[in-house]
Design an enzyme around this catalytic site. Structure first.
Site, PDB file in Angstrom:
ATOM      1  N   TRP A 157       0.815  -1.218   0.000  1.00  0.00           N
ATOM      2  CA  TRP A 157       0.000   0.000   0.000  1.00  0.00           C
ATOM      3  C   TRP A 157       0.851   1.273   0.000  1.00  0.00           C
ATOM      4  O   TRP A 157       0.339   2.356  -0.235  1.00  0.00           O
ATOM      5  CB  TRP A 157      -0.909   0.027   1.246  1.00  0.00           C
ATOM      6  CG  TRP A 157      -0.140  -0.185   2.521  1.00  0.00           C
ATOM      7  CD1 TRP A 157       0.029  -1.384   3.173  1.00  0.00           C
ATOM      8  CD2 TRP A 157       0.612   0.781   3.260  1.00  0.00           C
ATOM      9  NE1 TRP A 157       0.834  -1.207   4.270  1.00  0.00           N
ATOM     10  CE2 TRP A 157       1.207   0.119   4.344  1.00  0.00           C
ATOM     11  CE3 TRP A 157       0.833   2.154   3.112  1.00  0.00           C
ATOM     12  CZ2 TRP A 157       2.015   0.760   5.279  1.00  0.00           C
ATOM     13  CZ3 TRP A 157       1.644   2.801   4.030  1.00  0.00           C
ATOM     14  CH2 TRP A 157       2.214   2.110   5.098  1.00  0.00           C
ATOM     15  N   ARG A 166       6.351  -0.612 -11.678  1.00  0.00           N
ATOM     16  CA  ARG A 166       7.671  -1.251 -11.629  1.00  0.00           C
ATOM     17  C   ARG A 166       7.581  -2.728 -12.015  1.00  0.00           C
ATOM     18  O   ARG A 166       8.565  -3.343 -12.367  1.00  0.00           O
ATOM     19  CB  ARG A 166       8.198  -1.114 -10.194  1.00  0.00           C
ATOM     20  CG  ARG A 166       9.666  -0.948 -10.078  1.00  0.00           C
ATOM     21  CD  ARG A 166      10.079  -0.323  -8.787  1.00  0.00           C
ATOM     22  NE  ARG A 166      10.013  -1.253  -7.662  1.00  0.00           N
ATOM     23  CZ  ARG A 166      10.653  -1.035  -6.503  1.00  0.00           C
ATOM     24  NH1 ARG A 166      11.376   0.045  -6.333  1.00  0.00           N
ATOM     25  NH2 ARG A 166      10.557  -1.885  -5.525  1.00  0.00           N
ATOM     26  N   PRO A 182      -3.534  -5.316  -5.866  1.00  0.00           N
ATOM     27  CA  PRO A 182      -3.005  -4.272  -4.976  1.00  0.00           C
ATOM     28  C   PRO A 182      -3.418  -4.537  -3.529  1.00  0.00           C
ATOM     29  O   PRO A 182      -4.304  -5.357  -3.272  1.00  0.00           O
ATOM     30  CB  PRO A 182      -3.685  -3.005  -5.502  1.00  0.00           C
ATOM     31  CG  PRO A 182      -4.967  -3.476  -6.119  1.00  0.00           C
ATOM     32  CD  PRO A 182      -4.709  -4.879  -6.640  1.00  0.00           C
ATOM     33  N   GLU A 257      10.532  -8.319  -3.502  1.00  0.00           N
ATOM     34  CA  GLU A 257      11.033  -7.056  -2.928  1.00  0.00           C
ATOM     35  C   GLU A 257      10.458  -6.974  -1.521  1.00  0.00           C
ATOM     36  O   GLU A 257       9.279  -6.686  -1.363  1.00  0.00           O
ATOM     37  CB  GLU A 257      10.568  -5.858  -3.773  1.00  0.00           C
ATOM     38  CG  GLU A 257      11.082  -5.843  -5.195  1.00  0.00           C
ATOM     39  CD  GLU A 257      12.552  -5.458  -5.301  1.00  0.00           C
ATOM     40  OE1 GLU A 257      13.139  -5.017  -4.284  1.00  0.00           O
ATOM     41  OE2 GLU A 257      13.127  -5.617  -6.389  1.00  0.00           O
ATOM     42  N   LEU A 258      11.279  -7.251  -0.531  1.00  0.00           N
ATOM     43  CA  LEU A 258      10.741  -7.450   0.824  1.00  0.00           C
ATOM     44  C   LEU A 258      11.150  -6.330   1.789  1.00  0.00           C
ATOM     45  O   LEU A 258      11.543  -5.254   1.368  1.00  0.00           O
ATOM     46  CB  LEU A 258      11.184  -8.825   1.327  1.00  0.00           C
ATOM     47  CG  LEU A 258      10.862  -9.978   0.361  1.00  0.00           C
ATOM     48  CD1 LEU A 258      11.389 -11.305   0.882  1.00  0.00           C
ATOM     49  CD2 LEU A 258       9.370 -10.068   0.082  1.00  0.00           C
ATOM     50  N   CYS A 291      10.254   0.994   2.448  1.00  0.00           N
ATOM     51  CA  CYS A 291      11.182  -0.110   2.722  1.00  0.00           C
ATOM     52  C   CYS A 291      12.608   0.414   2.779  1.00  0.00           C
ATOM     53  O   CYS A 291      13.472  -0.166   3.415  1.00  0.00           O
ATOM     54  CB  CYS A 291      11.065  -1.168   1.631  1.00  0.00           C
ATOM     55  SG  CYS A 291      11.284  -0.471  -0.009  1.00  0.00           S
ATOM     56  N   GLU A 388      11.477  -3.465  11.397  1.00  0.00           N
ATOM     57  CA  GLU A 388      11.156  -2.364  10.491  1.00  0.00           C
ATOM     58  C   GLU A 388      10.181  -1.424  11.199  1.00  0.00           C
ATOM     59  O   GLU A 388       9.125  -1.850  11.651  1.00  0.00           O
ATOM     60  CB  GLU A 388      10.513  -2.978   9.249  1.00  0.00           C
ATOM     61  CG  GLU A 388      10.668  -2.152   8.029  1.00  0.00           C
ATOM     62  CD  GLU A 388      10.103  -2.843   6.794  1.00  0.00           C
ATOM     63  OE1 GLU A 388       9.344  -3.818   6.922  1.00  0.00           O
ATOM     64  OE2 GLU A 388      10.432  -2.384   5.691  1.00  0.00           O
ATOM     65  N   SER A 448      16.310   5.906  -5.361  1.00  0.00           N
ATOM     66  CA  SER A 448      15.421   5.170  -6.270  1.00  0.00           C
ATOM     67  C   SER A 448      15.430   5.832  -7.635  1.00  0.00           C
ATOM     68  O   SER A 448      15.330   7.056  -7.736  1.00  0.00           O
ATOM     69  CB  SER A 448      13.997   5.176  -5.724  1.00  0.00           C
ATOM     70  OG  SER A 448      13.977   4.524  -4.485  1.00  0.00           O
TER      71      SER A 448
HETATM   72  P1  NAD Z   1       2.268  -6.898   3.367  1.00  0.00           P
HETATM   73  O1  NAD Z   1       3.282  -7.975   3.220  1.00  0.00           O
HETATM   74  O2  NAD Z   1       1.367  -6.929   4.535  1.00  0.00           O
HETATM   75  O3  NAD Z   1       1.306  -6.902   2.088  1.00  0.00           O
HETATM   76  C1  NAD Z   1       1.822  -6.819   0.791  1.00  0.00           C
HETATM   77  C2  NAD Z   1       0.788  -7.377  -0.172  1.00  0.00           C
HETATM   78  O4  NAD Z   1       0.609  -8.759   0.098  1.00  0.00           O
HETATM   79  C3  NAD Z   1      -0.585  -6.730  -0.071  1.00  0.00           C
HETATM   80  O5  NAD Z   1      -1.147  -6.650  -1.358  1.00  0.00           O
HETATM   81  C4  NAD Z   1      -1.356  -7.727   0.783  1.00  0.00           C
HETATM   82  O6  NAD Z   1      -2.744  -7.680   0.561  1.00  0.00           O
HETATM   83  C5  NAD Z   1      -0.776  -9.026   0.270  1.00  0.00           C
HETATM   84  N1  NAD Z   1      -0.917 -10.174   1.171  1.00  0.00           N
HETATM   85  C6  NAD Z   1      -0.897 -10.192   2.517  1.00  0.00           C
HETATM   86  N2  NAD Z   1      -1.050 -11.453   2.975  1.00  0.00           N
HETATM   87  C7  NAD Z   1      -1.153 -12.253   1.871  1.00  0.00           C
HETATM   88  C8  NAD Z   1      -1.317 -13.654   1.674  1.00  0.00           C
HETATM   89  N3  NAD Z   1      -1.408 -14.497   2.699  1.00  0.00           N
HETATM   90  N4  NAD Z   1      -1.370 -14.114   0.404  1.00  0.00           N
HETATM   91  C9  NAD Z   1      -1.277 -13.275  -0.638  1.00  0.00           C
HETATM   92  N5  NAD Z   1      -1.131 -11.939  -0.512  1.00  0.00           N
HETATM   93  C10 NAD Z   1      -1.064 -11.439   0.732  1.00  0.00           C
HETATM   94  O7  NAD Z   1       3.049  -5.527   3.236  1.00  0.00           O
HETATM   95  P2  NAD Z   1       2.466  -4.048   3.303  1.00  0.00           P
HETATM   96  O8  NAD Z   1       2.120  -3.741   4.711  1.00  0.00           O
HETATM   97  O9  NAD Z   1       1.432  -3.837   2.254  1.00  0.00           O
HETATM   98  O10 NAD Z   1       3.745  -3.207   2.844  1.00  0.00           O
HETATM   99  C11 NAD Z   1       4.765  -2.904   3.707  1.00  0.00           C
HETATM  100  C12 NAD Z   1       5.925  -3.864   3.519  1.00  0.00           C
HETATM  101  O11 NAD Z   1       6.335  -3.845   2.160  1.00  0.00           O
HETATM  102  C13 NAD Z   1       7.138  -3.460   4.315  1.00  0.00           C
HETATM  103  O12 NAD Z   1       7.723  -4.586   4.903  1.00  0.00           O
HETATM  104  C14 NAD Z   1       8.056  -2.861   3.257  1.00  0.00           C
HETATM  105  O13 NAD Z   1       9.420  -2.907   3.596  1.00  0.00           O
HETATM  106  C15 NAD Z   1       7.742  -3.692   2.081  1.00  0.00           C
HETATM  107  N6  NAD Z   1       8.118  -2.994   0.840  1.00  0.00           N
HETATM  108  C16 NAD Z   1       9.227  -3.429   0.181  1.00  0.00           C
HETATM  109  C17 NAD Z   1       9.640  -2.760  -0.962  1.00  0.00           C
HETATM  110  C18 NAD Z   1      10.866  -3.210  -1.706  1.00  0.00           C
HETATM  111  O14 NAD Z   1      11.011  -2.790  -2.840  1.00  0.00           O
HETATM  112  N7  NAD Z   1      11.723  -4.029  -1.143  1.00  0.00           N
HETATM  113  C19 NAD Z   1       8.909  -1.665  -1.432  1.00  0.00           C
HETATM  114  C20 NAD Z   1       7.777  -1.250  -0.726  1.00  0.00           C
HETATM  115  C21 NAD Z   1       7.386  -1.947   0.415  1.00  0.00           C
END
Ligand code: NAD
Length: 484
Positions: A157, A166, A182, A257-258, A291, A388, A448
């Site tokens: 989000w 991307r 999304p 990308e975590l 992130c 984080e 970035s």
């Molecule tokens: P999140 O892992 O909670 O969710 C990410 C996505 O996964 C969302 O679309 C969510 O609905 C989905 N999701 C959640 N549980 C799922 C499941 N069991 N099965 C399938 N899909 C599922 O992360 P978030 O809170 O949306 O975003 C924040 C995280 O994203 C932070 O850890 C941040 O570091 C990371 N992030 C990483 C990068 C990068 O490029 N490395 C960029 C942006 C954000």
């Protein structure tokens, strides 16, 4: 500037985008405005049936799209780039409404997100292969690159547009079709992007979008379909790990990308005129919900007092408020859980001996407002140095030497990015080489760039997005041996 929110929301298409059509669902879910927790609108909630339909559409379109002339794919992406730029203000308003960041930053993301469409429109016509002679002569070795096939893209989000473009731009450039899911906290930007792609001439089924609060259920259907070839995910390490397990079932290609835990190193000879503004950008951009956000500031003992004082002064000048307000430079956090977590991390650090130098509390008002916070004398066992933070909270730790800074920086399972502030070029190279990360920002707080390979090592991910590497993630290598 007065923005007519209802008018902007009225521009959003309704339904899921499947097979080139907008499809309504019986179930819907609400999207909230983090600045006051009001409901912005309701969007379609996809389930198993819609996931299946999206998969069918992506598979049906896969062959024809892979066979499309690269120039045509390039021109469609180029048109999409131009449309996002043209609709920059609408994208920016939608992003601020659904995830809270200041409007100026959302405008920046609209252009940054658009740039992936432009970059990969240029890459679409540069996919090449090899023709070589075997070392023993005779046999000719032909190496060709082909699209991976249907892709499932899951996005977070926090950067609602850029995290989508991307993935979608390189996939389409390579000749792959996409289903994007999304995050349910900020699905509106992706819906508006689907409209742009449709207007740019992306054929039916090439891109499909599933908005849902039932992520696990929907993803299980898509990931369990043997026709899927690739999973690309941006989100937390925790969810990424779970998805990797599911992807193992059909040995999917994956890009991950975590999460991050970025160290910000102010080395012995750093220039504080550079380091302080860089730290502000690295920490507070996107409300600290990035992130790449500086998570731990390791400052050389000789500079820590002055750095702390100047940094804190800058932090106190931030204007916390609704993202759409003209003077806001720091917006609300995305939801109550995000706010509670930051407060919890402050309390934990303070209970272990950290000193509050600025902020420190959540604001008592509607919305999810965390005061921009600086903590000094943070002990090494404080949770926020290991987790984080994802909020406007900066922990400062004094270190005795540059070596200690590097050692502490590497003491984590994450490895996305590190920031290094120094005037000494030799030391910069030495430190950059010894940091266990995918990216190093030298004397800057933002690196970035669509032309750069973005990604992490260790538990911060697999693969790269952007640059030439970005399209490789969507291409398979096929070797043909020809005996003469
Ligand atoms: P999140 O892992 O909670 O969710 C990410 C996505 O996964 C969302 O679309 C969510 O609905 C989905 N999701 C959640 N549980 C799922 C499941 N069991 N099965 C399938 N899909 C599922 O992360 P978030 O809170 O949306 O975003 C924040 C995280 O994203 C932070 O850890 C941040 O570091 C990371 N992030 C990483 C990068 C990068 O490029 N490395 C960029 C942006 C954000």
């Amino acid at each position: 500037m007065v923005i007519d929110v209802a008018e902007v929301l009225g521009r959003l298409p309704e339904g899921l985008f499947i097979g080139g059509r907008w499809v309504g669902t019986e179930r819907q879910f609400d999207v909230h405005d983090p600045s006051d927790d009001s409901v912005l609108c309701a969007v379609s909630d996809a389930g198993v049936v819609e996931a299946q339909a999206a998969m069918d559409a992506a598979c049906e379109a896969a062959g024809p799209w892979a066979a499309t002339e690269p120039r045509e794919r390039a021109e469609i992406l180029r048109r999409a780039y131009e449309l996002v730029v043209k609709r920059q203000d609408t994208f920016a308003t939608i992003m601020t409404l659904e995830m809270g960041k200041p409007l100026a930053e959302s405008r920046g993301e609209a252009l940054y997100g658009a740039e992936f469409l432009r970059w990969f429109s240029e890459e679409a016509v540069r996919i090449d292969g090899r023709w070589t002679v075997a070392p023993s002569g005779g046999t000719r070795l032909l190496v060709m690159r082909q699209p991976v096939g249907p892709v499932y893209a899951i996005t977070p989000w926090n950067f609602p547009l850029a995290m989508g473009t991307r993935k979608i731009a390189p996939a389409l450039a390579a000749g792959c079709t996409v289903i994007i899911k999304p995050a349910s906290l900020s699905p509106l930007t992706t819906l508006f992007l689907m409209q742009v792609l449709q207007d740019a001439g992306v054929p039916a089924g090439v891109v499909n979008c599933l908005t849902t609060v039932r992520s696990a259920e929907v993803s299980e259907v898509v990931l369990g379909d043997p026709r899927l070839r690739k999973l690309t995910f941006t989100g937390s390490t925790e969810v990424g790990r779970l998805l990797l397990e599911q992807a193992a079932g059909s040995i999917l290609r994956t890009s991950m990308e975590l999460g991050g835990n970025a160290p910000f190193l102010v080395l012995q000879d750093a220039d504080l005129d550079v380091a302080v503004p860089a730290a502000m950008a690295a920490k507070f951009r996107n409300n600290g919900e990035a992130c790449t956000a500086a998570n731990r500031l390791y400052v050389h003992r000789g500079l820590v007092d002055e750095f702390q004082e100047r940094f804190t002064r800058n932090v106190e000048e931030l204007r916390l408020g609704p993202g759409l307000a003209d003077d806001t430079t720091l917006g609300p956090l995305v939801d109550r859980a995000a706010l509670d977590k930051v407060v919890e991390l402050v309390d934990d650090a303070v209970s272990k001996g950290a000193r509050v130098l600025a902020g420190g509390r959540a604001e008592v008002r509607p919305g999810h407002y965390m005061q921009p916070t600086v903590l000094g004398d943070v002990p090494h066992n404080a949770r926020l140095l290991h987790e984080e933070i994802f909020g406007p909270l900066a922990p400062i730790v004094a270190v005795e030497s540059d070596e200690e800074a590097v050692r502490r920086a590497n003491d984590t399972e994450f490895g996305l990015i590190a920031y290094v502030m120094t005037r000494d070029v030799t030391q910069a190279v030495r430190v950059a080489e010894s940091l266990e990360v995918g990216m190093v920002a030298l004397n800057t707080g933002i690196i970035s760039n669509p032309a750069a390979p973005f990604g992490g090592v260790k538990q911060s991910g697999l693969g790269r997005e952007g640059s030439h590497e970005g399209i490789e993630e969507y291409l398979e290598t096929k070797y043909v041996g020809l005996s003469l």
